[in-house]
Design an enzyme around this catalytic site. Structure first.
Site: not given
Length: 405
Positions: A138, A223, A252
């Site tokens: 993802f 990532d 985040k």
């Protein structure tokens, strides 16, 4: 005076791409939240690995309010002190030579993938454009990032999707070897697959990816949107492996709850992101960077990072105790305070059913797909809150077991 919003207002006024839980939190402190009725919750969700210092941490509140009284936004026609200070700290604390800022993890990955292709174009020509990613990966919700991600359900109905993207099997180096060639510009990997089930990469796999990329003059892109900024027990998860990427994405926890994303890279690669090639209206926003700087410098300390490792073991012990009683989990896995509990065969696909049951007991928790319960709490969650939250989780699991019998 208008009445307080209700959960029904969400269905009335919001697009239906989300289906939030019934409670509406209105106040938070540390790892506790309170809803409109004053009910208290222990927060194991952490805003999906975002609230790395919990709610209303004094360092973040101070950074935000101080900067709010100075300057909020300038655009990229100008720069700001917080932008440059955050960039300097990230570069000095990591492998990177250069930083780029945006507003989210998806934007950070979009920039990374564009940079990888542009770098290959500049150095090898237009044929070198293929990106290798992994099934169940993802990387965001833009059309490019959702295409690089390895979950077709997220791109279905939005085609035609960008081409030149292929997917290998995570932790299977031979599947990468079968796909990589001289037209490959990048291999993109999460050191810990988050949404795909909280699965860490193996040492051999990460080392092998680095070697394959070097052999084929491709870039290795990590990532670390979910695994970065202390989540793994080190500032970034790549540090566990002793393998350096060419590009790393972060978001985040970088803002501790304030929207910010970043891309880190080296002097070898950065020149391809020349003036005019890419941009972000809010990227490098002084408010975001001021909060990001406070979050980064608070988290990247021995006290916090060592505490992550200790809390990981405490969570694991509690999960194992619950499982010995109820047999609902097949495997407990993860790294640091990104932990996944895969449901046993008898409860396959039932992870999401636990969320409303946990909410009733005063616990906020996550899933990673339908079959993995996920916790991603504050990195400084008090051990007493872990104890209380896991006790509430056990009550929810007892309900799940009772419903299935």
């Amino acid at each position: 005076m208008a009445a307080s919003p209700t959960r029904d207002d969400f269905d009335h006024y919001m697009t239906p791409n989300y289906s939030p839980q019934k409670a509406i939190p209105v106040r938070g402190e540390g790892s506790r939240l309170w809803d409109q009725a004053g009910k208290e919750y222990v927060d194991f969700a952490g805003g999906i690995a975002v609230n790395a210092l919990g709610h209303c941490h004094p360092a973040l509140v101070n950074a935000l309010t101080t900067q709010a009284n100075k300057v909020w936004h300038l655009s990229n026609v100008y720069t700001s002190e917080p932008t440059l200070e955050l960039a300097r700290e990230l570069v000095e604390r990591t492998f990177a030579d250069k930083a780029y800022f945006c507003s989210s993890g998806g934007e950070a990955n979009e920039a990374a993938f564009k940079l990888a292709r542009r770098w290959a174009y500049d150095n090898f020509g237009e044929k070198k454009h293929k990106i290798i990613s992994f099934k169940q990966a993802f990387h965001g919700r833009t059309l490019f990032t959702v295409s690089v991600g390895g979950q077709p359900k997220y791109s279905e109905g939005f085609g035609p999707i960008p081409g030149g993207i292929v997917h290998a099997d995570f932790n299977d180096l031979e599947s990468v070897r079968a796909l990589i060639d001289d037209e490959t510009c990048a291999v993109v990997v999460e050191p810990i697959q988050g949404e795909g089930g909280v699965t860490p990469a193996t040492q051999a796999f990460i080392q092998g990816l680095r070697a394959l990329c070097d052999e084929h003059q491709a870039l290795l892109v990590f990532d670390e949107v979910q695994s970065g900024v202390g989540r793994s027990g080190k500032l970034y998860a790549y540090m566990h492996y002793g393998v350096t990427p060419d590009i790393l994405t972060t978001a985040k926890a970088l803002g501790g709850g304030f929207p910010i994303g970043g891309m880190l890279t080296t002097d070898r690669v950065a020149p391809s992101l020349a003036v005019g090639t890419h941009g972000s209206t809010y990227g490098g926003n002084p408010l975001a960077c001021a909060v990001g700087l406070a979050a980064l410098t608070t988290i990247d300390t021995p006290e916090v990072l060592e505490g992550v490792k200790r809390r990981h073991e405490l969570f694991r012990e509690h999960f194992e105790v619950i499982n010995r009683k109820h047999g609902v989990f097949k495997e407990i896995r993860g790294m640091g305070l990104l932990i996944g509990a895969e449901m046993s065969d008898a409860y396959h696909g039932k992870a999401r059913d636990i969320l409303p049951l946990a909410l009733e007991q005063g616990l906020m928790i996550l899933v990673a797909g339908p079959n993995v319960l996920r916790v991603a709490p504050s990195l400084i969650i008090p051990e007493a809150d872990i104890q209380e939250g896991m006790a509430r989780l056990e009550l929810a699991i007892e309900q799940l077991v009772a419903q299935a019998s």
